[in-house]
Design a protein around this motif. Sequence first.
Motif, PDB file in Angstrom:
ATOM      1  N   UNK A  93       0.425  -1.335   0.166  1.00 19.89           N
ATOM      2  CA  UNK A  93       0.167  -0.063   0.024  1.00 19.89           C
ATOM      3  C   UNK A  93       0.756   1.475  -0.065  1.00 19.89           C
ATOM      4  N   UNK A  94      -0.115   2.073  -0.992  1.00 17.45           N
ATOM      5  CA  UNK A  94       1.239   3.571  -0.600  1.00 17.45           C
ATOM      6  C   UNK A  94      -0.347   4.522  -0.377  1.00 17.45           C
ATOM      7  N   UNK A  95       1.009   5.134   0.952  1.00 20.41           N
ATOM      8  CA  UNK A  95       0.067   6.185   2.000  1.00 20.41           C
ATOM      9  C   UNK A  95       0.355   6.603   1.293  1.00 20.41           C
ATOM     10  N   UNK A  96      -0.400   8.414   1.588  1.00 19.47           N
ATOM     11  CA  UNK A  96      -0.892   9.976   1.464  1.00 19.47           C
ATOM     12  C   UNK A  96       0.291  10.479   1.436  1.00 19.47           C
ATOM     13  N   UNK A  97       0.908   9.379   2.337  1.00 15.91           N
ATOM     14  CA  UNK A  97       2.448  10.768   2.594  1.00 15.91           C
ATOM     15  C   UNK A  97       3.452  10.306   1.666  1.00 15.91           C
ATOM     16  N   UNK A  98       3.290   9.519   0.834  1.00 16.73           N
ATOM     17  CA  UNK A  98       4.039   9.236  -0.525  1.00 16.73           C
ATOM     18  C   UNK A  98       4.599   7.769   0.013  1.00 16.73           C
ATOM     19  N   UNK A  99       4.738   6.929   1.519  1.00 20.39           N
ATOM     20  CA  UNK A  99       5.183   5.815   1.902  1.00 20.39           C
ATOM     21  C   UNK A  99       4.478   4.307   1.245  1.00 20.39           C
ATOM     22  N   UNK A 100       5.232   3.588   1.008  1.00 19.95           N
ATOM     23  CA  UNK A 100       4.947   2.649   0.604  1.00 19.95           C
ATOM     24  C   UNK A 100       5.703   1.102   1.222  1.00 19.95           C
ATOM     25  N   UNK A 101       4.430   0.523   1.579  1.00 16.48           N
ATOM     26  CA  UNK A 101       4.820  -0.518   2.579  1.00 16.48           C
ATOM     27  C   UNK A 101       3.245  -1.983   2.815  1.00 16.48           C
ATOM     28  N   UNK A 102       3.208  -2.469   3.763  1.00 19.04           N
ATOM     29  CA  UNK A 102       2.483  -3.419   4.207  1.00 19.04           C
ATOM     30  C   UNK A 102       0.931  -2.735   5.083  1.00 19.04           C
ATOM     31  N   UNK A 103       0.345  -3.377   4.402  1.00 20.92           N
ATOM     32  CA  UNK A 103      -1.177  -3.056   6.037  1.00 20.92           C
ATOM     33  C   UNK A 103      -1.420  -3.315   6.421  1.00 20.92           C
ATOM     34  N   UNK A 104      -1.541  -1.637   7.334  1.00 19.50           N
ATOM     35  CA  UNK A 104      -1.279  -1.950   9.053  1.00 19.50           C
ATOM     36  C   UNK A 104      -1.506  -0.998   9.753  1.00 19.50           C
TER      37      UNK A 104
END
Length: 152
Positions: free
Chosen positions: A22-33
């Motif tokens: 998932x790509x967060x609104x702040x631009x970080x890409x990680x895992x759903x959490x």
Amino acid sequence: MVRSAGAVLYRQEAGARRYILVQEYNGDTGFPKGHIEQGETAEQTALREIWEETGVHATLVGPKRFQVEYTLHNGSRKQVAYFIASCTEEIRQTGEVRRALCLSYEQALARLTYPSYKAILEEAHRYLDAQAEASRPGAAEQTEAALAGGRR
């Protein structure tokens, strides 16, 4: 201490494992959490967050668990428990995150924002490869034969 939970989520597509990030609104890409809510276990949180952020129902895979702890911008500590989860459904864009991505291992590794996320994906990928190898027809017999051969 802020406590959250999530998962390394994957699905099989045409015989290949694809990871869902998932790509967060702040631009970080990680895992759903997300944050563990009152009365919820870490496992329940991981499954709920997967649903909220990717629109899929998932199943936790095996006992593997990763623990990450870090300091937030405001100085408080955050602890995140990550599990491994699988799904069979197509991802949906839900609005909880900027977007959900379904990527190959190499693509996912390149897209993850933080080194700790990359380390978790690498370990989860090795774990899933080992599980797949162990469940392959004939794997147990080959292991037994190899062990027997070593006893001679």
